[in-house]
Design a protein around this motif. Structure first.
Motif, PDB file in Angstrom:
ATOM      1  N   ALA A  91       0.832  -1.238  -0.124  1.00  0.00           N
ATOM      2  CA  ALA A  91       0.128   0.025  -0.026  1.00  0.00           C
ATOM      3  C   ALA A  91       0.764   1.263  -0.118  1.00  0.00           C
ATOM      4  O   ALA A  91       0.336   2.319   0.352  1.00  0.00           O
ATOM      5  N   ASN A 149       2.553   5.430   2.793  1.00  0.00           N
ATOM      6  CA  ASN A 149       1.467   4.320   2.973  1.00  0.00           C
ATOM      7  C   ASN A 149       0.070   5.235   2.728  1.00  0.00           C
ATOM      8  O   ASN A 149      -0.043   6.168   3.303  1.00  0.00           O
ATOM      9  N   GLU A 150      -0.783   4.282   2.297  1.00  0.00           N
ATOM     10  CA  GLU A 150      -2.078   4.925   2.048  1.00  0.00           C
ATOM     11  C   GLU A 150      -2.829   5.298   3.315  1.00  0.00           C
ATOM     12  O   GLU A 150      -3.624   6.170   3.590  1.00  0.00           O
ATOM     13  N   SER A 151      -2.010   4.736   4.558  1.00  0.00           N
ATOM     14  CA  SER A 151      -2.503   4.998   5.865  1.00  0.00           C
ATOM     15  C   SER A 151      -2.407   6.560   6.204  1.00  0.00           C
ATOM     16  O   SER A 151      -2.943   6.816   7.361  1.00  0.00           O
ATOM     17  N   LEU A 181      -3.798   8.743   4.967  1.00  0.00           N
ATOM     18  CA  LEU A 181      -5.087   9.150   4.842  1.00  0.00           C
ATOM     19  C   LEU A 181      -6.149   8.852   5.954  1.00  0.00           C
ATOM     20  O   LEU A 181      -7.318   9.340   6.008  1.00  0.00           O
ATOM     21  N   SER A 182      -5.740   7.899   6.699  1.00  0.00           N
ATOM     22  CA  SER A 182      -6.496   7.257   7.655  1.00  0.00           C
ATOM     23  C   SER A 182      -6.902   8.301   8.972  1.00  0.00           C
ATOM     24  O   SER A 182      -5.760   9.083   9.548  1.00  0.00           O
ATOM     25  N   LYS A 225      -7.946   7.402  11.626  1.00  0.00           N
ATOM     26  CA  LYS A 225      -7.708   6.477  12.643  1.00  0.00           C
ATOM     27  C   LYS A 225      -9.133   6.359  13.636  1.00  0.00           C
ATOM     28  O   LYS A 225      -8.875   6.156  14.828  1.00  0.00           O
ATOM     29  N   TYR A 228     -10.275  -2.662   8.137  1.00  0.00           N
ATOM     30  CA  TYR A 228      -8.859  -2.763   7.578  1.00  0.00           C
ATOM     31  C   TYR A 228      -8.772  -4.301   7.088  1.00  0.00           C
ATOM     32  O   TYR A 228      -8.277  -4.814   6.043  1.00  0.00           O
ATOM     33  N   GLN A 229      -8.794  -4.960   8.257  1.00  0.00           N
ATOM     34  CA  GLN A 229      -8.576  -6.400   8.051  1.00  0.00           C
ATOM     35  C   GLN A 229      -9.159  -6.976   7.067  1.00  0.00           C
ATOM     36  O   GLN A 229      -8.809  -7.815   6.151  1.00  0.00           O
ATOM     37  N   TRP A 235      -7.823  -5.928   3.747  1.00  0.00           N
ATOM     38  CA  TRP A 235      -6.743  -6.732   3.360  1.00  0.00           C
ATOM     39  C   TRP A 235      -6.716  -7.937   2.956  1.00  0.00           C
ATOM     40  O   TRP A 235      -6.373  -8.607   2.248  1.00  0.00           O
ATOM     41  N   LEU A 249      -5.711  -9.530  -0.589  1.00  0.00           N
ATOM     42  CA  LEU A 249      -4.881 -10.405  -0.996  1.00  0.00           C
ATOM     43  C   LEU A 249      -5.265 -11.729  -1.268  1.00  0.00           C
ATOM     44  O   LEU A 249      -4.381 -12.502  -1.665  1.00  0.00           O
ATOM     45  N   LEU A 254     -14.295   4.471   4.202  1.00  0.00           N
ATOM     46  CA  LEU A 254     -13.245   4.502   5.349  1.00  0.00           C
ATOM     47  C   LEU A 254     -13.453   6.183   5.894  1.00  0.00           C
ATOM     48  O   LEU A 254     -13.905   6.826   4.906  1.00  0.00           O
ATOM     49  N   ASN A 287     -11.437   9.190   6.261  1.00  0.00           N
ATOM     50  CA  ASN A 287     -10.216   9.629   5.863  1.00  0.00           C
ATOM     51  C   ASN A 287      -9.836  11.224   6.080  1.00  0.00           C
ATOM     52  O   ASN A 287     -10.873  11.947   6.546  1.00  0.00           O
ATOM     53  N   VAL A 303     -10.460  -1.114  -3.554  1.00  0.00           N
ATOM     54  CA  VAL A 303      -9.229  -1.522  -3.747  1.00  0.00           C
ATOM     55  C   VAL A 303      -9.256  -2.494  -4.489  1.00  0.00           C
ATOM     56  O   VAL A 303      -9.927  -3.582  -4.226  1.00  0.00           O
TER      57      VAL A 303
END
Ligand code: FAD
Length: 544
Positions: free
Chosen positions: A70, A94-96, A98-99, A101, A108-109, A112, A116, A125, A127, A141
């Protein structure tokens, strides 16, 4: 091969050159490079790689390409505009970045695990931009499968859906608000579909339905007398017929008072959600029925009306009493006058020697007649009343209401068997009330006679086949012997042991009123358990 990308050959000579170059490339160029720069041919058209780049770069959706962890390798212009970062600031991040939090880890899990496994993931999300302002991103994604085996890259596409989400929430909040307002509203509300079936209702409606023993209030309201809708629901729907503030009386279970509602029905339109109706969504979707209970107001109105009727009946009764008393007095004086007149006649025939006595007697007689005329002139006229449509059932109900206290005090039970519907006659309600009251007064007096009588009246109304309206008043008192059945209608006849202030004119007056309406009154000779009186009035008899 020539380009047909735009049809303008001169400008695209380089495309032809490229095509020729790749048709027989120099042998020293590594195959990877050739592969990377290969001209894209599609259905005989040549599309240069640059075109694909420009499509992505100029797309209005924020697009990013990352490595398999990412880390950002490319972002388009829309991405930069949306996030506030420039391309250089994002490269390698990393795209994170933009998170905001606050998105749950499980999201996210899921993201991914999905990507994957080679699948595309889509979700929302939270952002944040470079300036730390947050926005809701609808993110897709997708793994980019090179050589269709292994994913080295991820393609990210996202757009700001904050405004849409706000709008959705607003609509949801408004819906909740409206639903709770409607649900807790004191009036019964129901929405009917195009077949007339209730598809939505509120608490008050459900309660009303329970009160009506499970009968559908909407059906009863729409079937009520004045509703145009119940008669032909389809036509009412096609023409958009509705009504406003229509008073509807709903009968409850036996023994419970009827209830009154002010009802309105209007056709409402809803947006058709089908795609084909996007440009033409003007469809009728249902009938909104609102029923506001007005029983209390109706009762007050009815009580006021009964009070007015009572006042009118009292005035009429006082007038009639006075008429009875004066007529009675005149009637009583008539006997002595006749005797004096006969005596005067005899004196006159005896000649001049009795002339003086005759003259005195004549003077006394004339003075007496004068006094009678004065009395007659002072008999009060009838209470003026307008003529209009009168329903005998209403007349009976009014009289019973006015007499309720008296009936209660006398311990009399009235079994009222009124016809379900009776045609109207033209007449004066007050006069017809007086007619019914004469019979009820007599029936009460009959029960006061010595004896052990069943304290019950039966009142019946009906329309017979001869286009006449019949009223039966039946008591279980001493009854009338056969020889008295005609005499009872004579003026000043009273058979009561105690006259109780009656002059004996009641039945005479009642008969007079019935005759005025082209009707008749008779005592039923077949009935032996008391007295049963039948009044019959022709339907057109009131057209005076
Ligand atoms: P992290 O520690 O980075 O990750 C949280 C959880 O995600 C981990 O517990 C783990 O389960 C999973 N995870 C993270 N990285 C990997 C990995 N390499 N392999 C397997 N599992 C992993 N996030 C946003 O918040 N906003 C975006 O707009 C956004 N766009 C993305 C676009 C693309 C193309 C990709 C591939 C990812 C995007 N992400 C985005 C996800 C981002 O990379 C982070 O995973 C996420 O932001 C959470 O970051 P973190 O630092 O809070 O937690």
């Amino acid at each position: 091969m020539s380009s047909n990308l735009t049809g303008v050959k001169d400008e695209y000579d380089w495309v032809d050159a490229l095509v020729e170059f790749f048709a027989s490339p120099p042998t020293e160029i590594p195959p990877e490079v050739l592969k990377a720069f290969a001209v894209i041919q599609n259905h005989g058209q040549v599309l240069p790689p640059r075109l694909f780049y420009e499509v992505v770069e100029q797309s209005s959706i924020a697009i990013s390409i990352t490595d398999n962890r990412a880390n950002i390798l490319y972002v388009n212009r829309a991405f930069q505009n949306l996030t506030g970062y420039c391309s250089d600031e994002l490269w390698g991040q990393n795209e994170s970045i933009l998170s905001y939090k606050v998105t749950p880890k499980t999201v996210y899990q899921d993201l991914w695990t999905t990507i994957l496994s080679g699948e595309a993931w889509n979700g929302i999300l939270v952002n944040k931009r470079k300036d730390s302002s947050r926005y809701l991103a609808e993110v897709t994604v997708a793994p980019v499968l090179c050589d269709r085996t292994e994913s080295h890259y991820f393609l990210g596409m996202h757009r700001d859906v904050t405004a849409l989400h706000n709008l959705k929430n607003k609509v949801h909040n408004q819906k909740e608000l409206i639903e709770s307002v409607v649900d807790y509203a004191p009036m019964a509300i129901a929405l009917l579909d195009l077949e007339g079936k209730v598809v939505l209702d509120n608490r008050a409606y459900k309660t009303l339905m329970a009160d009506l023993g499970g009968r559908e209030p909407a059906d009863l309201i729409l079937q009520s007398e004045n509703s145009m809708i119940g008669k032909d629901f389809e036509m009412a729907c096609a023409r958009g017929y509705g009504f406003e503030h229509q008073e509807v009386r709903l009968e409850q279970e036996p023994g419970r008072e009827p209830r009154w509602f002010s009802c309105s029905a209007s056709w409402i339109k809803e947006f058709d959600l089908r795609a084909e109706s996007y440009f033409e969504s003007d469809r009728q979707s249902g009938l909104l029925l609102v029923a506001n209970e007005i029983t209390r107001q109706k009762r007050e109105q009815e009580q006021a009306r009964i009070n007015a009727v009572q006042a009118l009946m009292m005035e009429q009764s006082a007038t009639l009493n006075m008429q009875e008393i004066l007529s009675g007095a005149i009637f009583q004086m008539q006997g002595p006058f006749n005797m004096i007149e006969a005596a005067a006649g005899m004196l006159k025939r005896q000649g001049p020697e009795q002339a003086h006595l005759y003259s005195t007697l004549k003077q006394a007689l004339d003075a007496g007649h004068q006094a009678v005329e004065t009395l007659r002139a002072s008999i009060p006229g009838e209470v003026s009343e307008t003529t209009g449509p009168v329903n005998i059932n209403d007349v009976v109900r009014d009289v019973l209401n006015v007499m309720a206290t008296r009936l209660l005090a006398e311990g009399v039970v009235v079994d009222c068997r009124l016809a379900e519907s009776l045609p109207f006659i033209t007449g004066q309600a007050g006069k017809l009330r007086a007619l019914v009251k004469y019979f009820l007064d007599n029936a009460i007096d009959a029960l006061r006679e010595p004896g052990d009588w069943q304290r019950e009246f039966i009142i019946i109304t009906r329309k017979d086949n001869d286009e006449r309206i019949e009223l039966w008043v039946q008591d279980m008192g001493p009854g009338l012997s056969t020889e008295l059945r005609f005499k009872a209608f004579e003026p000043f006849f009273s058979r009561w042991n105690a006259r109780r202030g009656h002059s004996g004119m009641g039945l005479t007056m009642a008969q007079q009123i019935a005759v005025e309406y082209g009707g008749e009154v008779e005592v039923d000779t077949e009935y032996k358990k008391g007295c049963r009186i039948r009044v019959s009035i022709p339907l057109d008899g009131g057209q005076q």
